[in-house]
Enzyme design. Sequence first.
Site, mmCIF file in Angstrom:
data_model
loop_
_atom_site.group_PDB
_atom_site.id
_atom_site.type_symbol
_atom_site.label_atom_id
_atom_site.label_comp_id
_atom_site.label_asym_id
_atom_site.label_seq_id
_atom_site.Cartn_x
_atom_site.Cartn_y
_atom_site.Cartn_z
ATOM 1 N N VAL A 169 0.812 -1.230 0.000
ATOM 2 C CA VAL A 169 0.000 0.000 0.000
ATOM 3 C C VAL A 169 0.849 1.286 0.000
ATOM 4 C CG1 VAL A 169 -2.132 -0.973 0.917
ATOM 5 C CG2 VAL A 169 -0.369 -0.177 2.514
ATOM 6 N N ASN A 209 -5.664 0.453 7.428
ATOM 7 C CA ASN A 209 -5.210 -0.040 8.728
ATOM 8 C C ASN A 209 -3.790 -0.591 8.713
ATOM 9 O OD1 ASN A 209 -5.673 -1.493 11.413
ATOM 10 N ND2 ASN A 209 -5.405 -3.219 10.001
ATOM 11 N N SER A 263 -3.679 5.950 16.459
ATOM 12 C CA SER A 263 -3.284 5.275 17.698
ATOM 13 C C SER A 263 -3.514 6.248 18.844
ATOM 14 C CB SER A 263 -1.800 4.903 17.650
ATOM 15 O OG SER A 263 -1.311 4.591 18.945
ATOM 16 N N TYR A 296 6.743 6.645 14.387
ATOM 17 C CA TYR A 296 5.419 6.033 14.549
ATOM 18 C C TYR A 296 4.422 7.066 15.092
ATOM 19 C CZ TYR A 296 1.813 2.708 16.054
ATOM 20 O OH TYR A 296 0.623 2.035 16.225
ATOM 21 N N ALA A 298 4.638 10.355 15.152
ATOM 22 C CA ALA A 298 4.401 11.445 14.197
ATOM 23 C C ALA A 298 3.491 10.971 13.056
ATOM 24 C CB ALA A 298 5.730 11.952 13.650
HETATM 25 P P1 NAD Z 1 -0.055 -6.306 12.643
HETATM 26 O O1 NAD Z 1 1.412 -6.178 12.501
HETATM 27 O O2 NAD Z 1 -0.622 -7.560 13.262
HETATM 28 O O3 NAD Z 1 -0.770 -6.072 11.230
HETATM 29 C C1 NAD Z 1 -0.374 -5.099 10.317
HETATM 30 C C2 NAD Z 1 -0.493 -5.699 8.927
HETATM 31 O O4 NAD Z 1 -0.121 -4.683 7.978
HETATM 32 C C3 NAD Z 1 0.434 -6.902 8.701
HETATM 33 O O5 NAD Z 1 -0.309 -8.034 8.282
HETATM 34 C C4 NAD Z 1 1.391 -6.409 7.608
HETATM 35 O O6 NAD Z 1 1.786 -7.426 6.698
HETATM 36 C C5 NAD Z 1 0.569 -5.333 6.925
HETATM 37 N N1 NAD Z 1 1.423 -4.396 6.195
HETATM 38 C C6 NAD Z 1 2.575 -3.826 6.621
HETATM 39 N N2 NAD Z 1 3.109 -3.075 5.639
HETATM 40 C C7 NAD Z 1 2.283 -3.176 4.569
HETATM 41 C C8 NAD Z 1 2.313 -2.644 3.249
HETATM 42 N N3 NAD Z 1 3.311 -1.849 2.839
HETATM 43 N N4 NAD Z 1 1.312 -2.967 2.404
HETATM 44 C C9 NAD Z 1 0.298 -3.775 2.809
HETATM 45 N N5 NAD Z 1 0.220 -4.312 4.053
HETATM 46 C C10 NAD Z 1 1.198 -4.011 4.913
HETATM 47 O O7 NAD Z 1 -0.540 -5.026 13.478
HETATM 48 P P2 NAD Z 1 -1.915 -4.711 14.220
HETATM 49 O O8 NAD Z 1 -1.636 -4.752 15.680
HETATM 50 O O9 NAD Z 1 -3.060 -5.490 13.686
HETATM 51 O O10 NAD Z 1 -2.057 -3.165 13.825
HETATM 52 C C11 NAD Z 1 -2.927 -2.685 12.822
HETATM 53 C C12 NAD Z 1 -2.930 -1.173 12.893
HETATM 54 O O11 NAD Z 1 -3.272 -0.747 14.209
HETATM 55 C C13 NAD Z 1 -1.569 -0.534 12.601
HETATM 56 O O12 NAD Z 1 -1.758 0.644 11.840
HETATM 57 C C14 NAD Z 1 -1.038 -0.211 13.973
HETATM 58 O O13 NAD Z 1 -0.116 0.852 13.948
HETATM 59 C C15 NAD Z 1 -2.307 0.165 14.687
HETATM 60 N N6 NAD Z 1 -2.260 0.073 16.144
HETATM 61 C C16 NAD Z 1 -1.920 -1.100 16.749
HETATM 62 C C17 NAD Z 1 -1.881 -1.163 18.133
HETATM 63 C C18 NAD Z 1 -1.479 -2.447 18.834
HETATM 64 O O14 NAD Z 1 -1.240 -2.426 20.050
HETATM 65 N N7 NAD Z 1 -1.396 -3.563 18.141
HETATM 66 C C19 NAD Z 1 -2.190 -0.031 18.903
HETATM 67 C C20 NAD Z 1 -2.543 1.156 18.244
HETATM 68 C C21 NAD Z 1 -2.579 1.188 16.870
#
Ligand code: NAD
Length: 251
Positions: free
Chosen positions: A53, A79, A136, A150, A152
């Site tokens: 993406v 996401n 987040s 992250y 920012a």
């Molecule tokens: P995760 O690592 O389990 O999932 C993220 C997914 O994004 C992965 O499957 C990865 O392959 C995919 N991805 C990464 N780069 C990509 C790219 N260039 N193109 C397409 N796909 C790509 O993480 P998660 O915990 O499910 O987090 C999802 C979202 O929630 C993220 O944006 C993360 O920053 C945010 N978030 C997570 C938390 C937490 O505690 N897990 C807290 C706040 C925010």
Amino acid sequence: MAGRLEGKVAVVTGAAGGIGAATVEAFRREGATVVGVDLLDGAPGDLTLAVDVTEEFAVQQMFGRVAEELGHIDILFNNAGISPDDDASVLDTTLEAWQRVQDVNLKSVFLCCKHGIPHLLANDGPHRGSVINTASFVAVMGAATSQISYTASKGGVLALSRELGVEFARRGVRVNALCPGPVDTPLLRELFAKDPERAARRLVHVPMGRFGTAEEIANGVLFLASDESSFMTAATFLVDGGIAGAYVTPE
Ligand code: NAD
């Protein structure tokens, strides 16, 4: 009984990950046709696409293909995100690490809105579509355990979402920022099992005294995606166990 997303087509990025996969499941349970997009093959969904993406051409093609195959697009859940170890204090983070995180976490949201929203605007009726961008809780509060790029990037996602919510409010497209608190993922559990002090350092700030589950975050996304949130746009939607509201927490 009809589901809350009956007849809708949703595109979920980062669909192979914890929050993405839980959301794909929640959307499908409520009757949506879901396109699961991830870097990796094997994301869940009715249609799954391997797309980076951060690549503009690939993103544009992806939305074109979905619209052609499924007829319309109603919901975008932007996401995908990364949180690598080499993004830390501003004093230690390289420009390369900074840029890598900006590209995945912020540029991708820009691209998915730029090329996804026109498909939502093409729908009929007062409710043309809903966009949910994952920010987040660190977009609204600072941490001494810094991940500077992250944080920012998530601040950028929050401001971008607010502005798009305002821009498209009278054209039937709602845009909201989802701000999850820390989620109990296998990776996080493993990390904190090895380092209980590090876990305690964070948990003390959570009024509920625990991390969230991916399903609890997905329930928030489902609400923003459905017409139940029809009067919500440009919002900062916290699903964080009370973190952002806390000064002193219960023992
Ligand atoms: P995760 O690592 O389990 O999932 C993220 C997914 O994004 C992965 O499957 C990865 O392959 C995919 N991805 C990464 N780069 C990509 C790219 N260039 N193109 C397409 N796909 C790509 O993480 P998660 O915990 O499910 O987090 C999802 C979202 O929630 C993220 O944006 C993360 O920053 C945010 N978030 C997570 C938390 C937490 O505690 N897990 C807290 C706040 C925010």
